[in-house]
Motif scaffolding. Structure first.
Motif, short mmCIF file in Angstrom:
data_model
loop_
_atom_site.label_atom_id
_atom_site.label_comp_id
_atom_site.label_asym_id
_atom_site.label_seq_id
_atom_site.Cartn_x
_atom_site.Cartn_y
_atom_site.Cartn_z
N GLY A 136 34.81 28.38 47.20
CA GLY A 136 35.36 27.10 47.63
C GLY A 136 36.75 26.87 47.09
N ILE A 137 37.11 27.60 46.06
CA ILE A 137 38.46 27.56 45.49
C ILE A 137 39.29 28.71 46.03
CG2 ILE A 137 39.78 27.68 43.34
CD1 ILE A 137 37.25 26.48 41.97
N ALA A 138 38.80 29.92 45.87
CA ALA A 138 39.47 31.09 46.42
C ALA A 138 38.54 32.29 46.27
CB ALA A 138 40.79 31.37 45.71
N PRO A 139 38.52 33.20 47.24
CA PRO A 139 37.76 34.44 47.08
C PRO A 139 38.53 35.41 46.18
CG PRO A 139 38.95 34.49 49.14
CD PRO A 139 39.22 33.14 48.53
N PRO A 140 37.88 36.48 45.70
CA PRO A 140 38.65 37.51 44.98
C PRO A 140 39.74 38.07 45.88
CG PRO A 140 36.28 37.82 44.67
CD PRO A 140 36.44 36.78 45.75
#
Length: 854
Positions: A824-828
């Motif tokens: 929800g923030i950022a994927p790898p």
């Protein structure tokens, strides 16, 4: 007094040694007129300044005793002649009237005289003559320096004339236009009439220029106010002139100005002193530098040789003489080829000289030959000295004899890589030889046999004949191995009676058996040890590369197992390793081997998932997550291969790669101006390895990050409780290196308050399995709330994994958890994408509202 004009004193065929080349160059380059006479009163040096000032060329006087012709109309000794002959005071007074012994040099004298026969109406010269002494203190000549004081004398006469005529304008013109500095001072006396200071009345522009002191600012001020550190010395000298009326010349160093002056002072009137100043700071620095260079040249432990552009040796120092064994006289005029050892080919010397001529500098190791014939290694540095046109003027070489260093290196290499008893390679060198042999096997398509050899019945030999006999036996056995092994084959001793033999360039197993029979035959030959004839045998286990394994440790382990099977079969034989494991185990080993190959091939990469402060919107760091670019299966996530590695040492190899790659990435981001902490996951087997902390310290030091922070290690809850005391000690050791530790997946293990209290971790990470369902599952919600409370109670930072929706963030912020990580923030993402993402990311507006209780 000897007659200087006798014809017998002049030898037209005399050959003067250009001398000490350095002394000749110093005299010739000296701006002060200087000449030198030898013990026979013959002129050996007459510099250019002499020719200019006196008007007599060097060619007319060098080699003769006619130095008097430069000064007088009839033969008489010059001051250098008097000094050389050790003349009495009355002789000096007879010829020069006023003179004085030098206060600086024993046996030297100074005088000033007017010479009317000089071109242009005559000249005043101030001259100093000093004896030159040999190594045993005997006088071998004399040196005389001249200073044209005509201008000063004329200035004095002009000033006297101006006073008589009251021609103030003429005085001011002379005062203003003088090249030398000029100062007029009052003397300041104490109550006993002793000079304690001086007061500036006026100074000329030259004085202002060379001192930086303005006449308007110092006029009327005492030396103690203007030059407080200089006052005492100058007041003493100027006071003596004022009180005695005798002119004085002295070198006055001013600590206040950081300069040195040649000061000539004379009494102007009662209580007043006038002085001229010549800035000789540059000359003094040059003299000091020459003295320093001469001292370094003679006293340094490194050999120094100076050659001309044609490499003819001009000068060497004592250290060079000591190193090479040649006398200085044997080297002067030769070229460095006299030292040639024959160990280097023409290409080596060609490359060396090309580098020297193109870059002006060459440094390297070279083998040369001493006069005794001994060949020795040296560290050689050659520099080119250019003339004003950029052409080589000299070559200067500095030589360091590294014979002792080479011997020490060889001894250290022997200790580090060879068995002290047998002289065979030890484990360290064996590993290197195995790596080379495996690479050669891959390149040539041949087989490599790793043979584990154990002597049968060695213990009874020691028990019966003693350990000394056992040592002799092992030494003889090592010699036999060296006799029968071929060029690329190696015998190494592991310890005791265990040996590893590498048989290379094998076509098949039959070829290996032939080699083994050759070795067994050498072993079976009787040994004569301390008057006893002994016979032994050996059991040999063999593992084949690349048929059985692809790494050295596995090959040795398999060969060891095969050796024990040979023992079980009755000894005095060999057995090949047979892999009887099931297909699953084989596939597992293949995967392990493939990962190791993938690491070496650069197939593994780190992706980075950001960790953020959901309240402030700041990116606080990233977690490094491994990915495998498999050439056939595409991008593989870690759960497809990490579990297979966890019970093997391959997980340590992988973990060390992760540490190194994370440190390299930290440095790249810092170079881009991005400051981010990076957390990495380390497996339990890696953490518990004996060398973990030492290797981590080594990697941090290599990366320049020791004690700098920025790296965090995540360890799982389950790995931490396996050996609580050891993990606690390990965490403390990491903190001492500047590496923080976090407890990952908290809540999935035992979650004991006892070990949570004991472990000195700084961060708890809530497992994403609880965060994902906490909005629907009350138990998960309670666990998340409890972990956050625990973290707060123990003063720890808490990070929630699995933040995949806005709602997750709102709930976590409501519970007091500000730090989150998840899709929800950022994927790898790849390392290249991180800087751009950090610049553009903004926290969800709903989180900002939740953070402030909205």
């Amino acid at each position: 007094m000897r007659r200087l004009h006798d014809a017998k004193d002049v030898d037209p065929n005399i050959v003067f040694d250009p001398g000490d080349r350095l002394l000749s160059e110093i005299i010739e380059g000296n701006p002060v007129p200087t000449f030198v006479i030898d013990a026979e009163h013959r002129v050996t040096h007459w510099n250019r300044a002499c020719e200019i000032v006196i008007g007599v060329s060097a060619a007319d006087v060098i080699g003769t005793c006619d130095q008097w012709r430069a000064f007088y109309s009839e033969p008489r000794p010059v001051m250098a002649d008097l000094v050389l002959d050790g003349a009495l005071n009355r002789d000096f007074e007879y010829y020069y009237g006023h003179y004085k012994p030098s206060s600086f040099i024993d046996g030297a004298c100074e005088a000033e005289k007017f010479f009317p026969d000089f071109p242009g109406g005559g000249r005043w010269l101030f001259f100093t003559a000093a004896p030159l002494r040999g190594t045993n203190g005997e006088i071998i000549g004399a040196i005389e320096t001249l200073q044209d004081t005509t201008e000063r004398k004329r200035a004095e006469l002009a000033r006297a004339e101006s006073e008589r005529r009251l021609a103030e304008e003429n005085y001011k013109a002379l005062f203003t236009e003088m090249i030398n500095g000029f100062a007029l001072c009052d003397l300041v006396l104490d109550q006993d009439g002793r000079p304690v200071d001086f007061r500036f009345i006026d100074v000329n522009p030259a004085f202002e220029g060379m001192t930086g002191l303005s006449a308007a600012k110092i006029a009327g001020h005492c030396g103690g106010d203007v030059l407080p550190k200089t006052r005492a010395n100058w007041a003493k000298q100027l006071g003596q002139v004022a009180l005695t009326g005798e002119p004085m010349a002295f070198e006055g160093h001013s600590e206040d100005l950081g300069k040195c002056f040649e000061v000539r002072a004379f009494r102007h009137s009662s209580g007043q002193v006038a002085a001229t100043f010549q800035d000789i700071s540059g000359r003094k620095q040059a003299e000091l530098r020459l003295q320093m260079l001469a001292s370094v040249f003679e006293n340094t432990q490194e050999g120094i040789v100076i050659t001309d552009p044609d490499t003819r040796i001009l000068e060497v120092n004592d250290a060079f003489v000591h190193i090479t064994g040649y006398a200085r006289e044997e080297l002067i005029g030769q070229t460095p080829r006299i030292l040639k050892s024959g160990r280097h080919n023409l290409e080596f010397y060609t490359t060396m000289w090309m580098t020297l001529l193109e870059e002006g500098f060459w440094r390297g190791e070279i083998w040369n030959r001493r006069k005794s014939g001994e060949v020795f290694p040296e560290q050689l540095t050659i520099s080119t000295v250019l003339d004003e046109h950029g052409r080589p003027l000299h070559f200067v070489a500095v030589v360091v004899d590294i014979t002792a260093i080479k011997r020490h290196e060889a001894e250290l290499d022997r200790i580090a890589h060879y068995d002290p008893l047998t002289g065979l390679p030890n484990r360290v060198l064996l590993n290197d030889r195995m790596q080379q042999a495996m690479m050669r096997s891959q390149r040539d398509g041949n087989l490599l046999a790793v043979c584990f050899l154990d002597v049968d019945g060695f213990k009874p030999v020691n028990d019966t004949y003693g350990h000394e006999a056992g040592d002799y036996l092992l030494i003889e056995l090592a010699d036999r191995f060296n006799e029968v092994l071929r060029k690329h084959e190696t015998a190494a001793r592991l310890g005791g009676d265990e040996f590893i033999i590498l048989l290379a360039d094998l076509k098949d197993q039959a070829h290996c058996i032939q080699a083994l029979e050759r070795i067994q035959g050498a072993i079976k030959r009787p040994f004569a040890i301390k008057g006893q004839v002994l016979s032994i045998t050996a059991s040999v286990g063999v593992s084949m590369y690349p048929m059985q394994a692809t790494d050295s440790d596995t090959l040795i382990r398999e060969a060891d197992q095969a050796m024990y099977r040979a023992k079980q079969q009755g000894k005095n034989t060999h057995c090949f390793y047979e892999d009887t494991q099931d297909a699953g185990v084989i596939e597992r080993q293949r995967m392990i081997d493939r990962v190791i190959v993938g690491i070496a091939a650069g197939e593994l990469v780190l992706h980075y998932q950001p960790r953020v402060n959901m309240r402030s919107g700041h990116v606080i760091g990233v977690e490094a997550l491994i990915r495998w670019h498999h050439p056939e299966r595409g991008m593989l996530p870690p759960d497809t291969f990490i579990p297979i590695l966890e019970d093997s040492d391959a997980i340590i190899t992988l973990g060390e790669w992760v540490i190194l790659e994370a440190l390299r990435q930290l440095q790249r981001w810092e170079q881009q101006g991005l400051q981010l902490a990076v957390s990495i996951n380390i497996a339990a087997r890696h953490l518990q390895s004996s060398e973990f902390v030492a290797r981590l310290e080594e990697y941090l030091r290599q990366a320049g990050r020791l004690h700098r922070g920025g790296l965090e290690i995540e360890l799982t809850e389950t790995s931490a409780i396996k050996d609580l005391r050891r993990i606690k000690s390990l965490i403390e050791a990491c903190r001492a290196l500047g590496v923080e530790c976090a407890l990952d997946d908290f809540g999935t293990g035992y979650s004991s308050l006892t070990y949570l209290k004991l472990l000195p971790v700084q961060t708890l990470k809530i497992d994403k399995s609880f965060v994902l369902d906490m909005s629907q599952d009350t138990e998960n919600y309670a666990i998340v709330s409890g972990v956050i409370g625990l973290a707060r109670a123990f003063g720890m930072t808490v990070i929630a994994e699995g933040v995949e929706t806005t709602k997750h963030g709102v709930i976590l912020l409501g519970l007091g958890c500000e730090l989150g990580q998840g899709f929800g923030i950022a994927p790898p993402m790849s390392a290249e994408r991180v800087p751009g993402w950090v610049r553009q990311w903004k926290a969800d507006p709903a989180w900002a509202i939740a953070a402030f209780g909205g």
